[in-house]
Design a protein around this motif. Structure first.
Motif, PDB file in Angstrom:
ATOM      1  N   LEU A 168      -4.398   5.261   8.323  1.00 17.57           N
ATOM      2  CA  LEU A 168      -3.150   4.835   7.693  1.00 17.57           C
ATOM      3  C   LEU A 168      -2.840   5.648   6.443  1.00 17.57           C
ATOM      4  N   VAL A 169      -3.821   5.828   5.540  1.00 15.71           N
ATOM      5  CA  VAL A 169      -3.532   6.561   4.301  1.00 15.71           C
ATOM      6  C   VAL A 169      -3.264   8.035   4.573  1.00 15.71           C
ATOM      7  N   GLU A 170      -3.973   8.606   5.538  1.00 20.13           N
ATOM      8  CA  GLU A 170      -3.748  10.016   5.861  1.00 20.13           C
ATOM      9  C   GLU A 170      -2.358  10.242   6.453  1.00 20.13           C
ATOM     10  N   ARG A 171      -1.962   9.374   7.359  1.00 19.81           N
ATOM     11  CA  ARG A 171      -0.651   9.531   7.987  1.00 19.81           C
ATOM     12  C   ARG A 171       0.475   9.267   6.987  1.00 19.81           C
ATOM     13  N   GLY A 230       3.920 -14.691   4.744  1.00 19.23           N
ATOM     14  CA  GLY A 230       3.811 -14.969   3.314  1.00 19.23           C
ATOM     15  C   GLY A 230       2.482 -14.578   2.709  1.00 19.23           C
ATOM     16  N   GLU A 231       1.623 -13.926   3.473  1.00 21.07           N
ATOM     17  CA  GLU A 231       0.286 -13.585   2.988  1.00 21.07           C
ATOM     18  C   GLU A 231       0.156 -12.095   2.708  1.00 21.07           C
ATOM     19  N   THR A 232      -0.301 -11.766   1.515  1.00 18.95           N
ATOM     20  CA  THR A 232      -0.558 -10.378   1.139  1.00 18.95           C
ATOM     21  C   THR A 232      -2.055 -10.163   1.060  1.00 18.95           C
ATOM     22  N   ILE A 233      -2.561  -9.149   1.779  1.00 15.45           N
ATOM     23  CA  ILE A 233      -4.013  -8.925   1.813  1.00 15.45           C
ATOM     24  C   ILE A 233      -4.421  -7.618   1.153  1.00 15.45           C
ATOM     25  N   GLY A 234      -3.513  -6.961   0.445  1.00 17.82           N
ATOM     26  CA  GLY A 234      -3.868  -5.717  -0.221  1.00 17.82           C
ATOM     27  C   GLY A 234      -2.627  -4.914  -0.563  1.00 17.82           C
ATOM     28  N   SER A 235      -2.838  -3.658  -0.917  1.00 16.29           N
ATOM     29  CA  SER A 235      -1.695  -2.780  -1.210  1.00 16.29           C
ATOM     30  C   SER A 235      -1.996  -1.357  -0.768  1.00 16.29           C
ATOM     31  N   LEU A 236      -0.958  -0.714  -0.244  1.00 18.52           N
ATOM     32  CA  LEU A 236      -0.993   0.691   0.148  1.00 18.52           C
ATOM     33  C   LEU A 236      -0.289   1.468  -0.952  1.00 18.52           C
ATOM     34  N   ASN A 237      -0.958   2.474  -1.511  1.00 23.15           N
ATOM     35  CA  ASN A 237      -0.448   3.123  -2.713  1.00 23.15           C
ATOM     36  C   ASN A 237      -0.264   4.632  -2.520  1.00 23.15           C
ATOM     37  N   LEU A 238       0.963   5.088  -2.773  1.00 22.71           N
ATOM     38  CA  LEU A 238       1.315   6.494  -2.602  1.00 22.71           C
ATOM     39  C   LEU A 238       1.447   7.164  -3.958  1.00 22.71           C
ATOM     40  N   PHE A 239       0.739   8.262  -4.165  1.00 23.38           N
ATOM     41  CA  PHE A 239       0.760   9.003  -5.425  1.00 23.38           C
ATOM     42  C   PHE A 239       1.464  10.345  -5.205  1.00 23.38           C
ATOM     43  N   ASP A 289      12.027   6.140   3.514  1.00 19.78           N
ATOM     44  CA  ASP A 289      10.581   6.295   3.382  1.00 19.78           C
ATOM     45  C   ASP A 289       9.934   4.961   3.021  1.00 19.78           C
ATOM     46  N   ALA A 290      10.586   4.208   2.142  1.00 21.67           N
ATOM     47  CA  ALA A 290      10.065   2.903   1.742  1.00 21.67           C
ATOM     48  C   ALA A 290       9.976   1.979   2.950  1.00 21.67           C
ATOM     49  N   MET A 291      11.001   2.017   3.794  1.00 22.03           N
ATOM     50  CA  MET A 291      11.006   1.185   5.000  1.00 22.03           C
ATOM     51  C   MET A 291       9.902   1.611   5.958  1.00 22.03           C
ATOM     52  N   THR A 341       6.636  -0.577   7.097  1.00 22.88           N
ATOM     53  CA  THR A 341       6.390  -0.832   8.515  1.00 22.88           C
ATOM     54  C   THR A 341       4.977  -0.417   8.915  1.00 22.88           C
ATOM     55  N   LEU A 342       4.540   0.756   8.437  1.00 29.69           N
ATOM     56  CA  LEU A 342       3.176   1.203   8.719  1.00 29.69           C
ATOM     57  C   LEU A 342       2.157   0.243   8.119  1.00 29.69           C
ATOM     58  N   ALA A 343       2.428  -0.215   6.905  1.00 28.37           N
ATOM     59  CA  ALA A 343       1.534  -1.168   6.249  1.00 28.37           C
ATOM     60  C   ALA A 343       1.480  -2.472   7.031  1.00 28.37           C
ATOM     61  N   ASP A 344       2.618  -2.915   7.549  1.00 25.16           N
ATOM     62  CA  ASP A 344       2.667  -4.157   8.313  1.00 25.16           C
ATOM     63  C   ASP A 344       1.862  -4.051   9.609  1.00 25.16           C
TER      64      ASP A 344
END
Length: 238
Positions: free
Chosen positions: A35-38, A130-139, A150-152, A156-159
């Protein structure tokens, strides 16, 4: 148009790859690294990382594309400040168009990020309903907003990844998902140790050491944590 079509194809390919991992016994660590690589590739981010909570609820870095994004993630956790934490706590996208302008709000994060060259950041919650289990972070190494499309795509990838992590719990109303998250965190400790061993023994960079282990894991159908254990065991037996 060619660029747009290429990005769309990359997104479709990524969705297929993520879906293919959602089988019995899939490797959560490998899923999150994919996920992070893509995301870094498709969304033109310099680096990407993921934070998830451990069994006590404390956030940990579980996947990252580079050592500097890993360290910035850790710094946010130690300082208890930064976009990664805000995205997790609020369940909402946190966009920082210019990190230098956040010093008053997040002084430790802003200082450290600037020192390693990051100029903007976008934190996307890993959430299901309604449940958040973490965060995907782009630098990113440049200032500017995250394009709405891009945000969408990032959300979607995070979901999709979130659904993958939680699928067993949703089906059987058990603690399997929590155990998988804890397994991912425990595995990360072994992987970090093994990276250090390979880096020292074979003179590799930390990124190359991880790449070597991941390639071996995929080629042999072995979990990354098992490969890491073997690296550490072999080093100790010398």
């Amino acid at each position: 148009m060619v660029i747009a079509a290429d990005r769309e194809q990359q997104l479709l390919t990524t969705f297929v790859e993520l879906a293919d991992t959602l089988v019995v016994g899939y490797d959560v660590v490998d899923l999150l690294h994919t996920l992070v690589e893509r995301c870094a590739l498709i969304l033109e981010a310099t680096d990407a990382g993921i934070l998830i909570p451990d069994e006590t609820g404390a956030l940990e870095v579980v996947a990252s594309t580079s050592e500097r994004s890993h360290l910035i993630g850790l710094l946010q956790l130690r300082a208890d400040e930064g976009p990664c934490i805000d995205a997790y706590e609020t369940g909402r996208l946190v966009t920082v168009e210019n990190i230098a302008g956040t010093y008053a709000r997040w002084p430790k994060f802003a200082t450290a990020a600037a020192q390693v060259g990051y100029q903007s950041m976008h934190a996307i919650p890993l959430r299901l309903r309604g449940e958040t289990i973490g965060s995907l972070n782009l630098f990113r190494d440049k200032v500017g907003p995250l394009d709405p499309e891009d945000a969408m795509a990032a959300q979607t990838l995070a979901d999709v990844a979130t659904i993958g992590i939680l699928q067993e719990r949703a089906l059987r109303e058990s603690d399997i998902a929590r155990e998988q998250l804890q397994h991912a965190l425990n595995s990360r400790v072994l992987i970090e140790q093994a990276k250090g061993v390979l880096s020292q023994v074979e003179g590799l960079s930390m990124e190359d050491a991880f790449s070597q282990m991941r390639t071996q894991a995929r080629n042999t159908g072995t979990r990354l944590s098992v490969v890491a254990e073997r690296v550490i065991s072999q080093a100790q037996s010398r």
